[in-house]
Scaffold this active site. Structure first.
Site, short mmCIF file in Angstrom:
data_model
loop_
_atom_site.label_atom_id
_atom_site.label_comp_id
_atom_site.label_asym_id
_atom_site.label_seq_id
_atom_site.Cartn_x
_atom_site.Cartn_y
_atom_site.Cartn_z
N ARG A 94 72.08 -9.38 9.86
CA ARG A 94 71.71 -8.00 10.15
C ARG A 94 72.25 -7.10 9.04
O ARG A 94 73.33 -7.34 8.50
CB ARG A 94 72.33 -7.62 11.51
CG ARG A 94 71.91 -6.27 12.06
CD ARG A 94 70.47 -6.24 12.47
NE ARG A 94 70.17 -5.10 13.32
CZ ARG A 94 68.94 -4.60 13.47
NH1 ARG A 94 67.90 -5.13 12.83
NH2 ARG A 94 68.72 -3.59 14.28
N THR A 367 58.32 -6.18 12.41
CA THR A 367 59.18 -7.36 12.48
C THR A 367 58.32 -8.63 12.48
O THR A 367 57.09 -8.56 12.60
CB THR A 367 60.10 -7.28 13.71
OG1 THR A 367 60.79 -6.02 13.68
CG2 THR A 367 61.13 -8.38 13.80
N THR A 385 63.29 -8.77 9.84
CA THR A 385 62.61 -7.47 9.85
C THR A 385 63.05 -6.55 8.72
O THR A 385 64.15 -6.72 8.17
CB THR A 385 62.88 -6.78 11.21
OG1 THR A 385 62.08 -5.60 11.32
CG2 THR A 385 64.34 -6.39 11.37
N ASN A 387 62.35 -3.43 9.84
CA ASN A 387 62.16 -2.44 10.89
C ASN A 387 60.70 -1.97 10.90
O ASN A 387 59.82 -2.80 10.95
CB ASN A 387 63.16 -1.29 10.80
CG ASN A 387 63.25 -0.53 12.12
OD1 ASN A 387 62.88 -1.06 13.17
ND2 ASN A 387 63.72 0.69 12.10
N GLU A 406 66.46 0.25 8.72
CA GLU A 406 67.17 -0.21 9.91
C GLU A 406 68.21 0.80 10.41
O GLU A 406 68.67 0.69 11.54
CB GLU A 406 67.87 -1.53 9.57
CG GLU A 406 67.76 -2.57 10.62
CD GLU A 406 66.34 -3.07 10.84
OE1 GLU A 406 65.83 -2.85 11.94
OE2 GLU A 406 65.76 -3.65 9.91
N ASP A 409 67.92 2.15 13.81
CA ASP A 409 68.31 1.38 15.01
C ASP A 409 69.72 1.76 15.50
O ASP A 409 70.14 1.32 16.56
CB ASP A 409 68.23 -0.12 14.75
CG ASP A 409 66.80 -0.65 14.94
OD1 ASP A 409 65.92 0.13 15.36
OD2 ASP A 409 66.56 -1.83 14.66
N SER A 438 70.17 -4.47 17.68
CA SER A 438 68.81 -4.96 17.48
C SER A 438 68.24 -5.48 18.79
O SER A 438 68.99 -5.79 19.72
CB SER A 438 68.85 -6.11 16.46
OG SER A 438 67.60 -6.75 16.37
N GLY A 459 59.72 -4.56 18.32
CA GLY A 459 60.74 -3.58 18.70
C GLY A 459 61.33 -3.91 20.06
O GLY A 459 61.65 -5.06 20.36
N1 GLY Z 1 64.42 -3.18 13.99
C1 GLY Z 1 64.05 -3.69 15.24
C2 GLY Z 1 65.12 -4.49 15.87
O1 GLY Z 1 65.98 -5.01 15.19
O2 GLY Z 1 65.14 -4.63 17.05
#
Ligand code: GLY
Length: 556
Positions: A94, A367, A385, A387, A406, A409, A438, A459
């Site tokens: 991430r 994603t 992803t 995003n 990102e 998020d 996420s 998402g």
């Molecule tokens: N960017 C979408 C997620 O990580 O859930």
């Protein structure tokens, strides 16, 4: 026959609980969102690679052919199962917040969220994790050199390919943001216009960036030429990343969440994904009901109430485990699930009134997810992803890399919804080096008879898609049926059940409305890619979501 069955049960029980597996499928299955990526995975298997090498090939090729969804400028979660010793782990790639993150820069003067800052340009981007994941996979789990596994992506980036309608639509949707950034404009709108069908998309700068990663590992991205080009562009566009932000990025190996449901073992994403926690909570709630004994409206009522309650906790408690203490033991305990069940009225929807109402949102196709089982029984479920489509829309000139968006998020402005209408709390507030929460939920499902590898983009809908996909797999559906089944989604707020066309018939809809549900029709969402292994017959199955025509699920 009986003997074979017994051997299979022993093998899978052993595999599921972490001991040495004695069975192997002898052939492989890959499902991804793009046929070139699936083919790249098989190419690497044919060269002697294992599922982890194939995952590098699929992930990097998706960076090239589906840059609207994921890429080396983004991040993801790689759920791995190593057949040799039954080890399950989650490679957490991430993105992280840069050291200079300042929540005030995502607010307008009047304190309301500045959506442009959190979605487009350098402030929207977190420090990418994907390149470090590819390097880590090759160094710790693969059999082939990284350069070999990256070769298909490098080749395709240089030669080019003809993008499908979804890619061109994503350009059209973001033409204004793409036009802002010279590196992105040159790549996606070379004549100043949205390209037409038949256009060949080449990304030689990305090929060169991947070559540097192939030759130098992490230093090929996080230091040297690539890092210099990224830092220069981020600065020119008003961001403030430092060389230390890039050089300091690290993937983390985490223990996945692992829980039982009616004889099945589910292994799924741990925080900083909220997906696994929500999934476990929902299955814990369901474990108190015999769904097969309920009629369809009652069954849906139970499932939707489980969704509502899990999403409420998602909003409230979850964040980066390296920064926040989360009450996971409580949230995932049988007693907590019993409390949630006690709050579900037998014949009425529970209104979601704990948090303020939020905006409607488009769950979209953002994603990507891919699933792999190799001939030895190694497995990979990866959701990765940038995003929303094309991430921040910022491609630093000379890199070919789409930087993610990102940062959106994070709960940048407490109790203001993000791009998916999800609210966040202090647990998901931004901080230097912190990972944003996420919904990505790559998952393995084991029983003594069958194994499934499942995941999807979309998402916040990822979590409910995977939940419904697992229920379909447990029910005995094929990979094609699992990916095709019409979906429904509830996420606490807005207090609405979204449905795909055909998900509920008229009688079911009326019954649910009579219980107090607001049902809202919505187009299609998600792009599920599933592979399964039937241990009784030793057969693999693979399918890519029929909602899009670019994907490919194949068994070879
Ligand atoms: N960017 C979408 C997620 O990580 O859930």
């Amino acid at each position: 026959m009986r003997k074979m069955y017994f051997v299979a049960i022993v093998a899978l029980t052993a595999l599921a609980f972490g001991a040495n597996a004695t069975e192997r499928p002898g052939h492989a299955a890959i499902a991804s969102a793009h046929k070139l990526a699936t083919q790249a995975g098989f190419e690497i298997l044919a060269e002697g690679g294992n599922a982890f090498d194939a995952a590098i090939a699929v992930a990097s090729t998706l960076s090239v052919v589906e840059p609207q969804s994921s890429g080396i400028g983004g991040g993801g979660f790689f759920l791995l199962h190593r057949a040799r010793d039954g080890k399950n782990l989650m490679l957490d790639a991430r993105e992280t917040a840069p050291a200079g993150v300042d929540a005030a820069r995502y607010r307008k003067a009047d304190g309301t969220p500045d959506r442009d800052a959190s979605l487009y340009g350098p402030l929207a981007a977190g420090i990418p994790g994907e390149p470090a994941a590819l390097v880590w996979l090759a160094e710790h789990y693969g059999k082939l050199p990284l350069a070999k596994s990256l070769a298909p992506a490098i080749r395709i980036a240089g030669e080019g390919f003809q993008p499908g309608a979804g890619f061109l639509e994503a350009i059209a949707d973001h033409r204004a943001q793409i036009a802002r950034y010279p590196g992105t404009r040159k790549l996606l709108m070379p004549n100043g216009e949205v390209p037409k069908a038949g256009w060949t998309f080449r990304n030689p700068d990305l090929a060169a960036t991947l070559e540097r990663i192939a030759a130098q590992g992490n230093d090929g991205f996080y230091k040297g030429k690539t890092a210099d080009l990224i830092l220069k562009s981020v600065k020119a566009e008003g961001g403030d990343w430092t060389a230390a932000d890039l050089a300091g990025y690290k993937v983390v190996e985490r223990a996945p969440l692992d829980f039982a449901y009616r004889g099945w073992k589910i292994v799924t994403a741990a925080p900083p994904s909220s997906g696994g926690v929500a999934l476990e909570e929902m299955f814990n709630v369901l474990s108190g009901y015999d769904l097969d004994q309920l009629d369809r409206p009652q069954r849906l009522h139970t499932i939707i109430e489980a969704m509502r309650r899990a999403f409420r906790d998602h909003n409230e408690y979850l964040g980066d485990p390296d920064f926040v203490k989360m009450p996971l033991e409580t949230l995932l305990s049988p007693a907590y699930a019993a409390g949630l069940r006690a709050s579900i009225l037998p014949d009425k929807a529970t209104p979601s009134s704990m948090l303020p109402a939020t905006v409607a949102h488009d769950p979209g196709m953002h994603t990507t997810h891919f699933s792999i089982i190799d001939a030895d029984g190694n497995m990979v479920a990866t959701t990765q992803t940038v995003n929303t489509h094309f991430g921040s829309c910022l491609v630093p000139p000379g890199t070919g890399v789409f930087l993610n968006n990102e940062m959106d998020d994070f709960a940048l402005v407490p109790n203001a919804p993000n791009a998916y209408g999800l609210l966040g709390s202090k647990a998901n507030a931004p901080a230097p080096g912190k990972r944003m929460l996420s919904s990505m939920t790559p998952t393995f499902v084991f029983s003594p008879e069958r194994v499934g590898v499942i995941g999807s983009p979309g998402g916040s809908t990822i979590i409910t898609q995977v939940f419904e996909g697992i229920l379909a797999f447990m029910h005995g559906d094929t990979a094609a049926q699992i990916t095709a089944t019409p979906r429904y989604h509830h996420q606490y707020l807005p207090d609405v059940v979204y449905v795909e066309p055909g998900a509920f018939d008229a009688t079911t809809t009326s019954a649910l409305e009579a219980m107090g549900y607001k049902i809202a029709a919505r187009g299609h969402w998600g792009f599920m890619n599933v592979v399964t292994w039937d241990l009784r017959t030793n057969k693999l199955d693979a399918a890519s979501d029929p909602r899009r025509d670019t994907g490919l699920g194949e068994v070879k």
